[in-house]
Scaffold this motif. Structure first.
Motif, PDB file in Angstrom:
ATOM      1  N   UNK A  94       0.824  -1.219   0.000  1.00  0.00           N
ATOM      2  CA  UNK A  94       0.000   0.000   0.000  1.00  0.00           C
ATOM      3  C   UNK A  94       0.846   1.251   0.000  1.00  0.00           C
ATOM      4  N   UNK A  95       2.045   1.166   0.602  1.00  0.00           N
ATOM      5  CA  UNK A  95       2.876   2.359   0.694  1.00  0.00           C
ATOM      6  C   UNK A  95       3.494   2.747  -0.647  1.00  0.00           C
ATOM      7  N   UNK A  96       3.487   1.807  -1.635  1.00  0.00           N
ATOM      8  CA  UNK A  96       4.084   2.118  -2.929  1.00  0.00           C
ATOM      9  C   UNK A  96       3.101   2.789  -3.873  1.00  0.00           C
ATOM     10  N   UNK A  97       1.830   2.590  -3.682  1.00  0.00           N
ATOM     11  CA  UNK A  97       0.829   3.345  -4.402  1.00  0.00           C
ATOM     12  C   UNK A  97       0.558   2.880  -5.811  1.00  0.00           C
ATOM     13  N   UNK A  98       0.091   3.851  -6.639  1.00  0.00           N
ATOM     14  CA  UNK A  98      -0.362   3.586  -7.990  1.00  0.00           C
ATOM     15  C   UNK A  98       0.576   4.258  -8.994  1.00  0.00           C
ATOM     16  N   UNK A 157      -0.777  21.714 -14.297  1.00  0.00           N
ATOM     17  CA  UNK A 157      -1.946  21.321 -13.501  1.00  0.00           C
ATOM     18  C   UNK A 157      -2.797  20.284 -14.225  1.00  0.00           C
ATOM     19  N   UNK A 158      -3.049  20.498 -15.516  1.00  0.00           N
ATOM     20  CA  UNK A 158      -3.893  19.553 -16.254  1.00  0.00           C
ATOM     21  C   UNK A 158      -3.200  18.202 -16.412  1.00  0.00           C
ATOM     22  N   UNK A 159      -1.885  18.226 -16.597  1.00  0.00           N
ATOM     23  CA  UNK A 159      -1.135  16.976 -16.706  1.00  0.00           C
ATOM     24  C   UNK A 159      -1.189  16.194 -15.397  1.00  0.00           C
ATOM     25  N   UNK A 160      -0.949  16.883 -14.278  1.00  0.00           N
ATOM     26  CA  UNK A 160      -0.973  16.215 -12.982  1.00  0.00           C
ATOM     27  C   UNK A 160      -2.368  15.678 -12.659  1.00  0.00           C
ATOM     28  N   UNK A 161      -3.377  16.398 -13.082  1.00  0.00           N
ATOM     29  CA  UNK A 161      -4.743  15.954 -12.837  1.00  0.00           C
ATOM     30  C   UNK A 161      -5.011  14.621 -13.525  1.00  0.00           C
ATOM     31  N   UNK A 162      -4.558  14.484 -14.801  1.00  0.00           N
ATOM     32  CA  UNK A 162      -4.753  13.214 -15.509  1.00  0.00           C
ATOM     33  C   UNK A 162      -3.901  12.108 -14.913  1.00  0.00           C
ATOM     34  N   UNK A 163      -2.794  12.478 -14.263  1.00  0.00           N
ATOM     35  CA  UNK A 163      -1.941  11.491 -13.609  1.00  0.00           C
ATOM     36  C   UNK A 163      -2.475  11.088 -12.238  1.00  0.00           C
ATOM     37  N   UNK A 164      -3.595  11.672 -11.827  1.00  0.00           N
ATOM     38  CA  UNK A 164      -4.212  11.313 -10.558  1.00  0.00           C
ATOM     39  C   UNK A 164      -3.616  12.010  -9.362  1.00  0.00           C
ATOM     40  N   UNK A 165      -2.894  13.127  -9.587  1.00  0.00           N
ATOM     41  CA  UNK A 165      -2.262  13.862  -8.488  1.00  0.00           C
ATOM     42  C   UNK A 165      -3.220  14.959  -8.016  1.00  0.00           C
ATOM     43  N   UNK A 166      -3.591  14.914  -6.741  1.00  0.00           N
ATOM     44  CA  UNK A 166      -4.408  15.967  -6.119  1.00  0.00           C
ATOM     45  C   UNK A 166      -3.704  16.413  -4.850  1.00  0.00           C
ATOM     46  N   UNK A 212      -0.339   7.913  -4.027  1.00  0.00           N
ATOM     47  CA  UNK A 212      -1.121   7.122  -3.072  1.00  0.00           C
ATOM     48  C   UNK A 212      -2.552   7.063  -3.566  1.00  0.00           C
ATOM     49  N   UNK A 213      -3.378   6.249  -2.913  1.00  0.00           N
ATOM     50  CA  UNK A 213      -4.775   6.173  -3.329  1.00  0.00           C
ATOM     51  C   UNK A 213      -5.520   7.476  -3.055  1.00  0.00           C
ATOM     52  N   UNK A 214      -4.916   8.350  -2.229  1.00  0.00           N
ATOM     53  CA  UNK A 214      -5.524   9.652  -1.948  1.00  0.00           C
ATOM     54  C   UNK A 214      -5.031  10.737  -2.896  1.00  0.00           C
ATOM     55  N   UNK A 215      -4.162  10.382  -3.863  1.00  0.00           N
ATOM     56  CA  UNK A 215      -3.671  11.356  -4.834  1.00  0.00           C
ATOM     57  C   UNK A 215      -2.421  12.087  -4.407  1.00  0.00           C
ATOM     58  N   UNK A 216      -1.774  11.653  -3.312  1.00  0.00           N
ATOM     59  CA  UNK A 216      -0.522  12.291  -2.888  1.00  0.00           C
ATOM     60  C   UNK A 216       0.601  11.834  -3.806  1.00  0.00           C
ATOM     61  N   UNK A 217       1.430  12.785  -4.288  1.00  0.00           N
ATOM     62  CA  UNK A 217       2.522  12.455  -5.197  1.00  0.00           C
ATOM     63  C   UNK A 217       3.675  11.807  -4.441  1.00  0.00           C
ATOM     64  N   UNK A 218       4.064  10.607  -4.905  1.00  0.00           N
ATOM     65  CA  UNK A 218       5.221   9.910  -4.343  1.00  0.00           C
ATOM     66  C   UNK A 218       6.450  10.061  -5.230  1.00  0.00           C
TER      67      UNK A 218
END
Length: 445
Positions: free
Chosen positions: A72-76, A89-98, A130-136
């Motif tokens: 789980x700690x490695x994410x998506x 911003x638009x690129x990160x949004x499609x990458x699932x980063x919030x 992460x599943x919450x959209x945090x950038x790793x």
């Protein structure tokens, strides 16, 4: 009775349609995490009681490329290609980063700021979240370099660094035919411009690509293509090439001797193709005024000798030294405008006039190598338009550079000659395959 049959038939068709939609959705969900883009097959079930024909439906479902990493700690892990008009911003949004912290970091970090300036359409970018959209982690290819901007989350927060990447080298075999121009033919064959330029450099001592090309001339080329994660990045070095110009065929093979640090191109017989002098100081241009003893001067409006060759080209076009040598003069000189003179071995000198400016480091006594950029096309001095005035001098006397016989570099020695034949045997086979491909694209691992 007929109306009851009609209702039963309609309900059966609706059931079939629901089943078809459910099967397509199930197939998409089952394959999405593994493949990103899913091909779903739905077959309408047959039945003896229904007058329906059997069809196979193929649909391309556009689903973002998502892989669930173990732990789980490695994410998506997601991958997206930059689209025209994209912002960070638009690129990160499609990458699932919030992740507001990540947005602010990319905006303010000196290394990461380069991302917003290099959003070239088609470039592949990957992000781990992460599943919450945090950038790793974020991997962003750098324009014009074999490197990535890598953003990673550490115990102390986000960090960014530029890291070199290893490229995979593959061999490409292609062929083409001249219709209008060299670049037009290489574009049609899917050959990168960098390879086309190398092709002209290799055969430039035997073929004047400004005036000697003929419709129907053919070429074949074996060259390196560099890939990163399966995607072509840029062309590498030509390994073998053949050019038929006006029914005369020239061949070239790359060979690096054990006695020298760098290699060169040689004919099938081992003859060195590198000339002591390039035929032209510009990669591609057109001759606007040739070498003559009597020409009407467009500025002075008088008839006088023209002891050089003029090449029309836009202001700022790079001018290259035609041979190794030493800068003898770099400055302003009368009607020549900005003039640069290079002294070569023996009694040879070359002059480059009407320059818009000189390349960095061009001063008296500076050493230059063949092909080095020494200045830029301009319109200084007595010039009616932007062009390069080029002179080839022997014992300080101008001669026609388009007609003079240019000396060749030394050939291979006896020991290297046999090694050359063995080293290029495979290239000869590949060049033949390219020639026989008739323009088809062949790729080899």
């Amino acid at each position: 009775m007929n109306s009851q049959k009609s209702r039963i038939l309609t309900q059966s068709q609706l059931t079939i349609e629901r089943l078809s939609r459910h099967k397509r959705a199930a197939a998409a969900l089952a394959l999405a995490s593994a493949f990103g883009v899913v091909t779903a097959f739905a077959v309408a079930p047959g039945g003896d009681q229904l007058p329906a024909s059997l069809h196979t439906v193929v649909e391309q479902l556009s689903i973002p490329s998502v892989a669930v990493l173990p732990g789980a700690e490695q994410g998506y892990l997601r991958e997206e290609r930059i689209q025209r008009g994209d912002t960070t911003a638009s690129l990160l949004s499609r990458l699932g980063v919030t992740d507001k912290e990540a947005f602010e970091f990319l905006r303010t970090n000196p290394t990461a700021q380069a991302i917003s300036r290099q959003l070239r359409p088609g470039k592949a970018v990957t992000a781990r979240t992460t599943d919450a959209g945090e950038l790793l982690a974020l991997h962003f290819p750098v324009n014009g370099k074999d490197a990535l901007i890598v953003v990673e989350r550490t115990a102390g927060g986000l960090v960014a660094a530029e890291q070199a990447v290893a490229l995979e080298t593959r061999t490409a075999l292609r062929a083409g035919e001249i219709r209008y121009s060299l670049f037009g033919a290489t574009d049609a064959a899917g050959i990168p411009d960098s390879i086309a330029t190398q092709l002209a450099d290799i055969f430039g001592g035997d073929i004047d690509f400004h005036r000697d090309l003929r419709k129907g001339d053919r070429f074949s080329v074996v060259y390196e293509m560099l890939y990163q994660r399966g995607q072509p990045v840029r062309g590498g070095r030509i390994l073998a090439a053949e050019f038929t110009n006006d029914q005369k065929t020239f061949q070239a093979y790359w060979y690096a001797s054990d006695n020298v640090k760098t290699g060169g191109y040689y004919g099938a017989d081992g003859k060195n193709l590198r000339k002591a002098f390039l035929r032209s100081p510009l990669e591609f241009s057109r001759v606007t005024s040739g070498f003559t003893s009597n020409r009407f001067h467009p500025v002075l409006n008088t008839w006088r000798a023209h002891k050089g060759v003029d090449y029309g080209a836009p202001i700022g076009t790079r001018v290259r030294s035609v041979a190794d040598g030493t800068v003898e003069f770099a400055g302003r000189q009368g009607g020549y405008g900005n003039l640069l003179i290079v002294r070569h071995h023996g009694a040879y000198t070359t002059a480059y006039a009407h320059l818009n400016g000189f390349a960095p480091g061009m001063r008296k006594g500076a050493r230059v190598a063949q092909g080095d950029t020494i200045g830029y096309v301009g319109q200084t001095g007595l010039a009616s338009g932007p062009h390069l005035h080029y002179e080839f001098r022997v014992r300080d006397q101008q001669v026609n550079p388009l007609a003079v016989t240019l000396p060749s570099a030394p050939p291979l020695g006896p020991a290297d000659a046999s090694r050359f034949q063995a080293a290029t045997e495979a290239l000869r086979t590949q060049l033949q395959l390219a020639r026989e491909s008739s323009g088809a694209v062949l790729a080899m691992e």
